[in-house]
Design a protein around this motif. Sequence first.
Motif, short mmCIF file in Angstrom:
data_model
loop_
_atom_site.label_atom_id
_atom_site.label_comp_id
_atom_site.label_asym_id
_atom_site.label_seq_id
_atom_site.Cartn_x
_atom_site.Cartn_y
_atom_site.Cartn_z
N ALA A 15 0.98 -1.06 -0.01
CA ALA A 15 0.18 0.17 0.06
C ALA A 15 0.75 1.21 -0.11
CB ALA A 15 -0.99 -0.08 1.15
N LYS A 16 0.28 2.47 -0.55
CA LYS A 16 0.77 3.74 -0.44
C LYS A 16 -0.24 4.51 0.76
CE LYS A 16 2.06 4.27 -5.22
NZ LYS A 16 3.42 4.44 -5.02
N PHE A 17 0.99 4.93 1.69
CA PHE A 17 0.43 5.61 2.61
C PHE A 17 0.72 7.05 2.86
CE2 PHE A 17 1.26 1.29 4.29
CZ PHE A 17 0.13 0.96 5.03
N ILE A 18 -0.58 7.99 3.09
CA ILE A 18 -0.24 9.36 3.10
C ILE A 18 -0.54 9.61 4.57
CG2 ILE A 18 -1.31 11.57 2.11
CD1 ILE A 18 -2.32 9.85 -0.18
N TRP A 51 -0.45 19.91 -6.25
CA TRP A 51 -0.42 18.65 -6.35
C TRP A 51 0.66 17.75 -6.68
CZ3 TRP A 51 -4.99 16.69 -5.47
CH2 TRP A 51 -6.33 17.28 -5.95
N ARG A 52 1.90 18.48 -6.91
CA ARG A 52 3.12 17.62 -7.11
C ARG A 52 3.50 16.33 -6.55
NH1 ARG A 52 8.91 20.25 -8.64
NH2 ARG A 52 9.98 18.16 -9.24
N GLY A 53 3.46 16.79 -5.20
CA GLY A 53 4.07 15.77 -4.34
C GLY A 53 3.04 14.63 -4.08
N LEU A 54 1.77 14.73 -4.03
CA LEU A 54 0.84 13.75 -3.98
C LEU A 54 0.57 13.13 -5.20
CD1 LEU A 54 -1.63 12.76 -2.33
CD2 LEU A 54 -3.06 14.35 -3.18
N CYS A 55 0.71 13.71 -6.53
CA CYS A 55 0.63 12.93 -7.75
C CYS A 55 1.77 12.15 -8.10
CB CYS A 55 0.39 13.99 -8.94
SG CYS A 55 -1.28 14.82 -8.76
N GLU A 56 2.89 12.70 -7.83
CA GLU A 56 4.28 11.87 -7.91
C GLU A 56 4.07 10.42 -6.86
OE1 GLU A 56 7.48 14.56 -6.94
OE2 GLU A 56 7.39 15.33 -9.05
N HIS A 57 3.65 10.74 -5.81
CA HIS A 57 3.42 9.34 -4.96
C HIS A 57 2.56 8.62 -5.47
CE1 HIS A 57 3.50 7.24 -1.05
NE2 HIS A 57 2.26 7.30 -0.86
N LEU A 58 1.29 9.02 -5.99
CA LEU A 58 0.68 8.22 -6.50
C LEU A 58 0.59 7.71 -8.03
CD1 LEU A 58 -2.86 9.50 -5.01
CD2 LEU A 58 -1.19 7.72 -4.13
N LYS A 59 1.71 8.52 -8.53
CA LYS A 59 1.96 8.31 -10.22
C LYS A 59 0.77 8.40 -10.94
CE LYS A 59 5.99 5.13 -9.55
NZ LYS A 59 6.05 5.46 -7.87
N VAL A 60 0.20 9.58 -10.95
CA VAL A 60 -0.84 9.86 -11.57
C VAL A 60 -0.86 11.27 -12.02
CG1 VAL A 60 -2.60 8.43 -10.42
CG2 VAL A 60 -2.24 10.83 -9.79
N ALA A 61 -1.40 11.60 -13.22
CA ALA A 61 -1.31 13.21 -13.89
C ALA A 61 -2.10 14.20 -12.87
CB ALA A 61 -1.82 13.31 -15.33
N PRO A 62 -1.54 15.13 -12.56
CA PRO A 62 -2.37 16.37 -12.04
C PRO A 62 -3.54 16.79 -12.40
CG PRO A 62 0.01 17.01 -12.33
CD PRO A 62 -0.26 15.95 -13.12
N PRO A 63 -4.78 16.95 -11.69
CA PRO A 63 -6.00 17.27 -12.15
C PRO A 63 -5.91 18.47 -12.63
CG PRO A 63 -6.19 16.99 -9.80
CD PRO A 63 -4.60 16.46 -10.08
N ILE A 64 -7.19 19.07 -13.17
CA ILE A 64 -6.98 20.35 -13.89
C ILE A 64 -7.73 21.25 -12.85
CG2 ILE A 64 -7.41 19.59 -16.34
CD1 ILE A 64 -10.46 20.27 -15.73
N ALA A 65 -8.23 20.72 -11.54
CA ALA A 65 -8.71 21.76 -10.60
C ALA A 65 -7.66 21.99 -9.72
CB ALA A 65 -9.71 20.65 -9.74
#
Length: 363
Positions: A15-18, A51-65
């Motif tokens: 799992a990935k923990f936040i 969004w950078r740290g969160l999206c890099e951790h989850l390996k997803v593209a940053p949302p437009i919001a």
Amino acid sequence: MQHYTRVLTQRFPHAKFIVIDEVAGAAEALDGGALEGADVLRLYGETPNTWRGLCEHLKVAPPIAPYPSVRYFGQRRYRSASVDELTTRPAKQLRHDQSPWIVEPRASWKGIRASAFNQMEASFSSRVIFEDNLADIQPARWLLRNDTFPGNLGLFRPANVIPQLSGGLSLTVIKEPLGVRNLSAAAVSSRSNFLFGRFEVALQATNVPGLVTGFFLHRESPRQEIDVEITGNRPDRLLVNVFYNPGSEGAKFDYGYRGTPVSIPLGFDASKTLHRFAIEWDPCFVRWFVDGELVHCRVTWGPTPIPHLPMTLHVNTWPTRSHELAGRLALRALPASAIVRRISVDSFNADTRPQLASVPEDI
């Protein structure tokens, strides 16, 4: 904390923990090293909101919001159902939207109950309390709408909001050619935004099939909404509904057609005389009352999160395109009216500039 964290890492080794904390180092002290070796992202209060740290951790593209920035109300404790949440009215769940923000129906799931936030008033600069008998429309408080929305067969017109000799307002639907629509309707909206509190109306609904009488809170970007509705084909039942989309002010999440509607028997015909309908909105729950009696209660994720952003208050009567919602429109019964005698508000000033909310679509 250490025990539960260790159980999680053992049960979900990949799992990935936040971990979120206001102060750097506080969370590490609590978990006691139980997350050592796990895939962990730690976010702190002083961390830039991107969004950078969160999206890099989850390996997803940053949302437009934009990265959400919402008011923090503190940690709330889980609790068992209290007596004042128990209702005697059976509720029939109608077809819901499908959304990541709506829990699929299951008999064992009742949502997450948490303690009400008792220090809420300290989080706001002022409180808004008024009771308006609507003897005359106060332009600084109310807007008579002059627009429409796709699910509405009518065009809202200020002329259809008519003062009554006995007090209050008549909200009338009329058959008349207007170019964009062949029917006119009536709607009154608050000019101010409200966040949490109690909202009550004394109204008499219409009993004409195809018409909807509504009293509700609504916003867009993101769309959130809490409804009281009575349909002309079933004025003996109450429709309550919640629409929820995530994000902070300006987030372009405006999804939802049906919402999460529930039908509740009233035990009377709401088109025969005035009755009181109220919404109580708290960070932990939404409760609906009829003539002072609690008829329905929702808690967090039961089945949606609780709306958390400022909304405007509306009361209206309008002809719906949806036969499923209110039946086929009985044109020969027009004109038809709902009566609104009083609106009371006890809410909080959310420190946002008052704005005109767009008109919501029907469920």
